[in-house]
Structure formats: C-alpha cells, structure tokens
Design a protein around this motif. Sequence first.
Motif, mmCIF file in Angstrom:
data_model
loop_
_atom_site.group_PDB
_atom_site.id
_atom_site.type_symbol
_atom_site.label_atom_id
_atom_site.label_comp_id
_atom_site.label_asym_id
_atom_site.label_seq_id
_atom_site.Cartn_x
_atom_site.Cartn_y
_atom_site.Cartn_z
ATOM 1 N N GLU A 12 -6.697 0.831 -4.941
ATOM 2 C CA GLU A 12 -7.806 1.300 -5.784
ATOM 3 C C GLU A 12 -8.424 2.568 -5.175
ATOM 4 O OE1 GLU A 12 -10.760 -1.653 -6.598
ATOM 5 O OE2 GLU A 12 -9.389 -2.954 -7.707
ATOM 6 N N GLN A 13 -8.597 2.550 -3.857
ATOM 7 C CA GLN A 13 -9.199 3.715 -3.191
ATOM 8 C C GLN A 13 -8.291 4.943 -3.311
ATOM 9 O OE1 GLN A 13 -9.884 1.760 0.530
ATOM 10 N NE2 GLN A 13 -11.939 1.078 -0.040
ATOM 11 N N ALA A 14 -6.984 4.714 -3.192
ATOM 12 C CA ALA A 14 -6.038 5.825 -3.332
ATOM 13 C C ALA A 14 -6.068 6.388 -4.751
ATOM 14 C CB ALA A 14 -4.630 5.356 -2.980
ATOM 15 N N LEU A 15 -6.220 5.505 -5.719
ATOM 16 C CA LEU A 15 -6.301 5.971 -7.111
ATOM 17 C C LEU A 15 -7.527 6.859 -7.298
ATOM 18 C CD1 LEU A 15 -5.352 2.852 -9.277
ATOM 19 C CD2 LEU A 15 -4.326 5.132 -9.420
ATOM 20 N N LYS A 16 -8.650 6.388 -6.765
ATOM 21 C CA LYS A 16 -9.895 7.162 -6.895
ATOM 22 C C LYS A 16 -9.738 8.530 -6.250
ATOM 23 C CE LYS A 16 -12.763 3.097 -7.175
ATOM 24 N NZ LYS A 16 -13.366 2.037 -6.403
ATOM 25 N N ALA A 17 -9.058 8.573 -5.091
ATOM 26 C CA ALA A 17 -8.911 9.826 -4.348
ATOM 27 C C ALA A 17 -7.869 10.750 -4.984
ATOM 28 C CB ALA A 17 -8.514 9.523 -2.903
ATOM 29 N N SER A 18 -7.003 10.194 -5.836
ATOM 30 C CA SER A 18 -5.869 10.983 -6.353
ATOM 31 C C SER A 18 -6.289 12.048 -7.349
ATOM 32 C CB SER A 18 -4.850 10.056 -7.035
ATOM 33 O OG SER A 18 -5.386 9.574 -8.273
ATOM 34 N N GLY A 19 -7.421 11.828 -8.001
ATOM 35 C CA GLY A 19 -7.835 12.771 -9.034
ATOM 36 C C GLY A 19 -7.191 12.475 -10.385
ATOM 37 N N VAL A 20 -6.234 11.545 -10.424
ATOM 38 C CA VAL A 20 -5.629 11.159 -11.703
ATOM 39 C C VAL A 20 -6.563 10.133 -12.361
ATOM 40 C CG1 VAL A 20 -3.601 10.137 -12.830
ATOM 41 C CG2 VAL A 20 -3.313 11.457 -10.714
ATOM 42 N N PRO A 21 -6.904 10.321 -13.640
ATOM 43 C CA PRO A 21 -7.731 9.317 -14.303
ATOM 44 C C PRO A 21 -7.081 7.925 -14.209
ATOM 45 C CG PRO A 21 -7.568 11.293 -15.646
ATOM 46 C CD PRO A 21 -6.608 11.468 -14.506
ATOM 47 N N THR B 156 0.827 -1.214 0.000
ATOM 48 C CA THR B 156 0.000 0.000 0.000
ATOM 49 C C THR B 156 0.864 1.269 0.000
ATOM 50 O OG1 THR B 156 -1.823 -1.197 0.979
ATOM 51 C CG2 THR B 156 -1.902 1.201 1.131
ATOM 52 N N PRO B 157 1.813 1.416 0.960
ATOM 53 C CA PRO B 157 2.640 2.640 0.893
ATOM 54 C C PRO B 157 3.450 2.730 -0.399
ATOM 55 C CG PRO B 157 3.435 1.127 2.611
ATOM 56 C CD PRO B 157 2.122 0.593 2.148
ATOM 57 N N GLN B 158 3.898 1.588 -0.903
ATOM 58 C CA GLN B 158 4.674 1.621 -2.152
ATOM 59 C C GLN B 158 3.812 2.145 -3.309
ATOM 60 O OE1 GLN B 158 6.050 -2.466 -2.552
ATOM 61 N NE2 GLN B 158 7.976 -1.993 -1.543
ATOM 62 N N HIS B 159 2.603 1.614 -3.408
ATOM 63 C CA HIS B 159 1.725 2.026 -4.518
ATOM 64 C C HIS B 159 1.293 3.487 -4.361
ATOM 65 C CE1 HIS B 159 0.522 -2.490 -5.123
ATOM 66 N NE2 HIS B 159 1.757 -2.225 -5.486
ATOM 67 N N LEU B 160 1.069 3.898 -3.109
ATOM 68 C CA LEU B 160 0.698 5.302 -2.872
ATOM 69 C C LEU B 160 1.820 6.236 -3.323
ATOM 70 C CD1 LEU B 160 -1.761 4.156 -1.430
ATOM 71 C CD2 LEU B 160 -1.353 5.763 0.434
ATOM 72 N N ALA C 258 -7.252 -12.758 1.336
ATOM 73 C CA ALA C 258 -6.580 -11.733 2.150
ATOM 74 C C ALA C 258 -5.741 -10.807 1.271
ATOM 75 C CB ALA C 258 -5.698 -12.398 3.200
ATOM 76 N N LEU C 259 -5.266 -11.355 0.161
ATOM 77 C CA LEU C 259 -4.456 -10.550 -0.760
ATOM 78 C C LEU C 259 -5.192 -9.319 -1.272
ATOM 79 C CD1 LEU C 259 -2.774 -13.197 -3.127
ATOM 80 C CD2 LEU C 259 -1.593 -11.481 -1.750
ATOM 81 N N ALA C 260 -6.519 -9.351 -1.202
ATOM 82 C CA ALA C 260 -7.311 -8.270 -1.807
ATOM 83 C C ALA C 260 -7.132 -6.935 -1.080
ATOM 84 C CB ALA C 260 -8.792 -8.649 -1.829
ATOM 85 N N SER C 261 -6.795 -6.981 0.219
ATOM 86 C CA SER C 261 -6.868 -5.735 0.999
ATOM 87 C C SER C 261 -5.917 -4.656 0.473
ATOM 88 C CB SER C 261 -6.627 -6.014 2.482
ATOM 89 O OG SER C 261 -5.344 -6.546 2.658
ATOM 90 N N GLU C 262 -4.676 -5.030 0.152
ATOM 91 C CA GLU C 262 -3.741 -4.005 -0.348
ATOM 92 C C GLU C 262 -4.186 -3.483 -1.714
ATOM 93 O OE1 GLU C 262 0.631 -4.937 1.371
ATOM 94 O OE2 GLU C 262 -0.211 -6.524 0.129
ATOM 95 N N HIS C 263 -4.785 -4.379 -2.507
ATOM 96 C CA HIS C 263 -5.266 -3.936 -3.829
ATOM 97 C C HIS C 263 -6.410 -2.934 -3.668
ATOM 98 C CE1 HIS C 263 -2.768 -6.555 -6.259
ATOM 99 N NE2 HIS C 263 -3.121 -7.605 -5.528
#
Length: 284
Positions: A122-131, A81-85, A113-118
């Motif tokens: 996804e939520q960070a992408l939505k919040a980023s404002g980048v398409p 998660t921090p890496q992708h952010l 369980a693997l889904a949580s970081e994904h």
Amino acid sequence: MIAVTGASGQLGRFVIQFLLEKIPASEIIAAVRNPEKAKDLAGLGVQVRQADYNQPETLTNAFKGAEKLLLISSSEVGSRTPQHLAVIAAAKQAGVKVIAYTSLLKADTSPLALASEHLETEQALKASGVPFVLLRNGWYTENYTASIPAALAHNALIGGAGDGKIASAAREDYAAAAATVLLSPIKSGTIYELAGDDVYTLAEFANEIAKQSGKTVSYVNLSQDEFTATLERAGLPKAFAALLADSDIGASKGGLFDNSHQLSRLIGRPTKPYSAVIAATLQS
Ligand SMILES: NC(=O)c1ccc[n+]([C@@H]2O[C@H](COP(=O)([O-])OP(=O)(O)OC[C@H]3O[C@@H](n4cnc5c(N)ncnc54)[C@H](OP(=O)(O)O)[C@@H]3O)[C@@H](O)[C@H]2O)c1
C-alpha cells in the motif's frame, strides 16, 4: 482494457468471469505466471499474457495497453513485497492509469502478521504516483470450510480464534466487488474495507457444520503454540502452520471483524452467508 494479475488463481478466475458479463473478452488481459494454466481463458477470447512477479521483464509487456490493472496479491508469502513492487513499477512504465490492489482488511491496524506485506505494498502504491484503489479483503469463508473434512473426521473443529468475531465472505463476493470497482470510475486513494455481512465465532461455525451434517462437531480452542504444533503434525509446512495460527490469534483480537457492510453495498446484494458456504462444501 483491464488487466488482472493472478488470473489463473481462484479469485482471479472469478474476477474474469464477472468482467466477461459486462465487457468484451478482447478488453480483458489475463496476466498469468504460466499461460499454459490459462488456456481455457484464451479459449474465451481473453488476452492471456505471461506476467511472472519474479520476472519483471514479463510484466511491462503484459500490461501494455491496459488502462486499469487489478493486482491480486501473490500467494508467495514472504516474497510478496518485492514482487508487488515489481508489478507497480511495470504498471507505471506501461502507462497504466489506475491500479486496484487486493490488500487485507484494516491492513494499517491489523494484528495479523500477514498485514505487513500488504501495508508495504500500500505504501509503495502511494509513493508510486500511479492512481490507486485499495480493496482490503477480509478472510475468505473458504479458509474455514477447508477444515470441514478434518472436523467431521475428528468430531472437532480446531482453532485459536477464541471468541473472536469473524466477518468473512466467499471469494466470489470479493471478486464481484473487485470487478464492480474496475468497471466504475475510480477516485484515487479510495480504501474499501471488505467483509461479510454475517458474523460468527468459530464455535458457532462448528455448530453450523454439526447442524447441517448431523454429526457431532465441537469447537476446540488451542493456544497459538498448540495450534501451530497440531497443524504441523497434520502435515502443514512449519511456516504455513505458524501463519495460520497467528491469523487465528489475530482473529481472537478482532482482526477479522468488520461491520461496515461496504462489501454488500458495493456488490448490490447481501454477501453469501457462511451457512451457505458450509452447505455448498458439504454437498461437493
Ligand atoms: N483474504 C484471504 O482470506 C486470503 C486467503 C488466501 C490468500 N489470500 C490472498 O489473496 C490472493 C488471491 O487468492 P486466491 O484464492 O486466488 O489464491 P490462489 O488461488 O492461490 O491464487 C494465487 C495466484 O497468485 C499467482 N502467483 C503466485 N506467485 C506468482 C508469481 N511469482 N507470478 C505471478 N503470479 C503468481 C498464482 O499463479 P499460478 O496460478 O501460476 O499458481 C495464482 O494465480 C492470494 O494470492 C493471497 O495473496 C487471501
């Protein structure tokens, strides 16, 4: 200009290959943790740039000039998660116009369980404002063919997926889908649920190995605890063994099943059958 992170990995290399069939190498950035590992890509004319998810200062430079970015999820489970952010923030700063992210099949409802970081990504992408566009990849068939040598040695394929139906696909097919999406106009917010066309249980997978190899291979279903312990005894690190067992339990609940055929529609051909991935493994 299209940038691909994790380009020195197995999926990333296939994506670069597919992109090279359609656009000049000079329009591709291979963003890699260690450029030494990507000398062959540099030799093809691809721009190799250092992009270490743990070193945010490398990321903005790596993405400079890129219009589209494929963020291939990190293999460092637990740190993702921090890496992708960091990747998303750097892409935004570099002016990237759209990010495609390799998520997990039905990440929002998946029992794995693997889904949580994904999902967090996804939520960070939505919040980023980048398409953005989500490539929710199902299981790689290769995850199971990796067990073929052990299955042949012990006349048994072990797992915990019970009668769960699995619609996996070859890495190469997910890579073809990613390249197709990157090379097409992207509608922000699009979510692709990507999985193989053919469906099997692990018992059917074991039968196919037996049929093709001529050896006895039976499927042995274990409880989550038994499967974890067996994988640990075979030498897998504790956390990885637990993750694999959890994923199989998720599969027993339908977490790796999908019959939407979005993957084959995207790539314009049927996905590679699991029997063909088994055949290729047995021949290698
Ligand atoms: N759907 C599935 O069944 C499935 C199965 C396994 C994995 N996955 C996910 O899909 C991704 C791609 O799969 P794959 O088969 O290509 O995996 P892979 O061959 O292990 O490649 C992973 C890539 O991530 C890079 N990476 C790891 N840590 C990094 C960091 N700190 N900074 C920059 N790059 C980093 C690796 O760089 P190096 O080349 O320097 O090591 C490598 O290029 C995996 O990373 C994982 O998130 C999905």
